[in-house]
Scaffold this motif. Structure first.
Motif, PDB file in Angstrom:
ATOM      1  N   GLY A   1       0.812  -1.211   0.000  1.00  0.00           N
ATOM      2  CA  GLY A   1       0.000   0.000   0.000  1.00  0.00           C
ATOM      3  C   GLY A   1       0.843   1.256   0.000  1.00  0.00           C
ATOM      4  N   THR A   2       0.263   2.346  -0.486  1.00  0.00           N
ATOM      5  CA  THR A   2       0.918   3.647  -0.518  1.00  0.00           C
ATOM      6  C   THR A   2       0.019   4.672   0.156  1.00  0.00           C
ATOM      7  OG1 THR A   2       2.040   3.106  -2.596  1.00  0.00           O
ATOM      8  CG2 THR A   2       1.925   5.424  -1.984  1.00  0.00           C
ATOM      9  N   THR A   3       0.565   5.421   1.093  1.00  0.00           N
ATOM     10  CA  THR A   3      -0.198   6.349   1.917  1.00  0.00           C
ATOM     11  C   THR A   3       0.364   7.761   1.801  1.00  0.00           C
ATOM     12  OG1 THR A   3      -0.675   4.584   3.517  1.00  0.00           O
ATOM     13  CG2 THR A   3      -0.973   6.854   4.266  1.00  0.00           C
ATOM     14  N   PRO A   4      -0.327   8.681   1.143  1.00  0.00           N
ATOM     15  CA  PRO A   4       0.121  10.080   1.136  1.00  0.00           C
ATOM     16  C   PRO A   4      -0.271  10.769   2.445  1.00  0.00           C
ATOM     17  CG  PRO A   4      -1.875   9.855  -0.152  1.00  0.00           C
ATOM     18  CD  PRO A   4      -1.520   8.469   0.310  1.00  0.00           C
ATOM     19  N   TYR A   5       0.489  11.787   2.818  1.00  0.00           N
ATOM     20  CA  TYR A   5       0.178  12.494   4.053  1.00  0.00           C
ATOM     21  C   TYR A   5       0.659  13.939   3.993  1.00  0.00           C
ATOM     22  CZ  TYR A   5       5.088  12.013   5.527  1.00  0.00           C
ATOM     23  OH  TYR A   5       6.460  12.087   5.595  1.00  0.00           O
ATOM     24  N   VAL A   6       0.083  14.748   4.861  1.00  0.00           N
ATOM     25  CA  VAL A   6       0.571  16.098   5.131  1.00  0.00           C
ATOM     26  C   VAL A   6       0.811  16.182   6.633  1.00  0.00           C
ATOM     27  CG1 VAL A   6      -0.531  17.198   3.154  1.00  0.00           C
ATOM     28  CG2 VAL A   6      -1.798  16.981   5.303  1.00  0.00           C
ATOM     29  N   ALA A   7       1.808  16.960   7.017  1.00  0.00           N
ATOM     30  CA  ALA A   7       2.173  17.044   8.423  1.00  0.00           C
ATOM     31  C   ALA A   7       2.739  18.421   8.719  1.00  0.00           C
ATOM     32  CB  ALA A   7       3.197  15.966   8.783  1.00  0.00           C
ATOM     33  N   VAL A   8       2.791  18.749   9.999  1.00  0.00           N
ATOM     34  CA  VAL A   8       3.413  19.998  10.420  1.00  0.00           C
ATOM     35  C   VAL A   8       4.039  19.778  11.787  1.00  0.00           C
ATOM     36  CG1 VAL A   8       1.286  20.887  11.491  1.00  0.00           C
ATOM     37  CG2 VAL A   8       3.079  22.479  10.752  1.00  0.00           C
ATOM     38  N   ASN A   9       5.231  20.323  11.966  1.00  0.00           N
ATOM     39  CA  ASN A   9       5.917  20.339  13.257  1.00  0.00           C
ATOM     40  C   ASN A   9       6.173  21.786  13.631  1.00  0.00           C
ATOM     41  OD1 ASN A   9       6.323  17.425  13.471  1.00  0.00           O
ATOM     42  ND2 ASN A   9       7.755  17.696  11.792  1.00  0.00           N
ATOM     43  N   ALA A  10       5.835  22.174  14.850  1.00  0.00           N
ATOM     44  CA  ALA A  10       6.002  23.553  15.291  1.00  0.00           C
ATOM     45  C   ALA A  10       6.636  23.586  16.673  1.00  0.00           C
ATOM     46  CB  ALA A  10       4.657  24.272  15.311  1.00  0.00           C
ATOM     47  N   PHE A  11       7.504  24.584  16.874  1.00  0.00           N
ATOM     48  CA  PHE A  11       8.214  24.744  18.136  1.00  0.00           C
ATOM     49  C   PHE A  11       8.197  26.200  18.571  1.00  0.00           C
ATOM     50  CE2 PHE A  11       9.890  21.052  16.085  1.00  0.00           C
ATOM     51  CZ  PHE A  11      10.055  20.134  17.107  1.00  0.00           C
ATOM     52  N   TYR A  12       8.131  26.395  19.880  1.00  0.00           N
ATOM     53  CA  TYR A  12       8.228  27.743  20.440  1.00  0.00           C
ATOM     54  C   TYR A  12       9.268  27.736  21.547  1.00  0.00           C
ATOM     55  CZ  TYR A  12       7.104  32.259  22.424  1.00  0.00           C
ATOM     56  OH  TYR A  12       7.192  33.548  22.872  1.00  0.00           O
TER      57      TYR A  12
END
Length: 241
Positions: A187-198
């Motif tokens: 199987g192939t799984t596309p994704y979007v992600a975000v990493n944020a730091f303060y």
């Protein structure tokens, strides 16, 4: 089911060693039918120097390590699992549990002004799925004073052994549960992600990560699942020494 979350907690500057400790939590909504959201405590130990690193759930050694390019060998655990006690579906309660996997593999990252490329491939070494996972992603980071954010877009590939362990239904399970027999494919799984730091100051740092994935047909067609997408979100705080 998701691959290892590659948190950009460690500095891109390879020559400077760094060490941080922290804690957080990760909430995951899986594709399983009538299944509770999974909450994982997330103790954080991060360390790196020119030769080795520990980064959240993974640890490894660098084959080479520069400010722009890193090639590394690592081991890691994946948080995904299936427990019959966490589903409200009577048929799924008759299936076998699917346990956490420990993986080993190789990864590469390239950082430039136009963004960052990430690639890795890993295989199960815990004797659970005997499966293989591969990932390719692109991210672009933004820095606003004390705030850092990196959106990502990527794709994961899971081989049939991995998918069949977590989403297949064996003939014996089919007989006792009434679900159709199912043998999962690649199987192939596309994704979007975000990493944020303060960065509150030189030592204290908070982070938030989120990821949304469209599951592959191999997962979507399983009688164990009822969702076409999965998601996770995590947050925590770290102290940098």
């Amino acid at each position: 089911m998701s691959m290892l979350i590659s948190l950009p907690i460690l500095s891109h500057v390879a020559q400077a060693s760094s060490f941080s400790l922290g804690a957080g939590a990760l909430i995951e909504q899986t594709a399983y039918r009538d299944y509770d959201r999974q909450i994982y405590p997330m103790p954080i130990i991060n360390y790196q120097n020119q030769y080795v690193f520990v980064k959240g759930p993974s640890a490894g050694v660098y084959a080479f390590n520069t400010e722009s390019d890193k090639l590394y060998f690592n081991i890691a655990y994946l948080p995904g699992q299936f427990k019959t006690s966490r589903t409200d579906n009577a048929a799924l309660k008759q299936l076998d549990n699917r346990k956490l996997s420990f993986m080993a593999g190789v990864g590469y990252s390239h950082h430039a002004k136009w963004g960052s490329l990430y690639a890795n491939i890993m295989t199960d070494i815990s004797g659970k799925s005997h499966g293989t996972l591969a990932e390719l992603a692109y991210g672009y980071s933004f820095q606003f004073d004390k705030f850092y954010i990196e959106p990502k877009i990527g794709v994961e590939w899971q081989n049939h052994k991995y998918n069949d362990y977590y989403f297949g239904v064996s003939r014996s399970e089919s007989s006792r549960s009434g679900l159709n027999y199912y043998s999962a494919n690649n199987g192939t799984t596309p994704y979007v992600a975000v990493n944020a730091f303060y960065n509150f100051n030189q030592n204290w740092q908070a982070f938030v990560l989120a990821r949304y994935s469209r599951v592959s047909h191999a997962v979507k067609d399983s009688p164990m699942t009822s969702r076409s997408a999965t998601g996770l979100i995590g947050t925590g705080i770290m102290y940098r020494f």
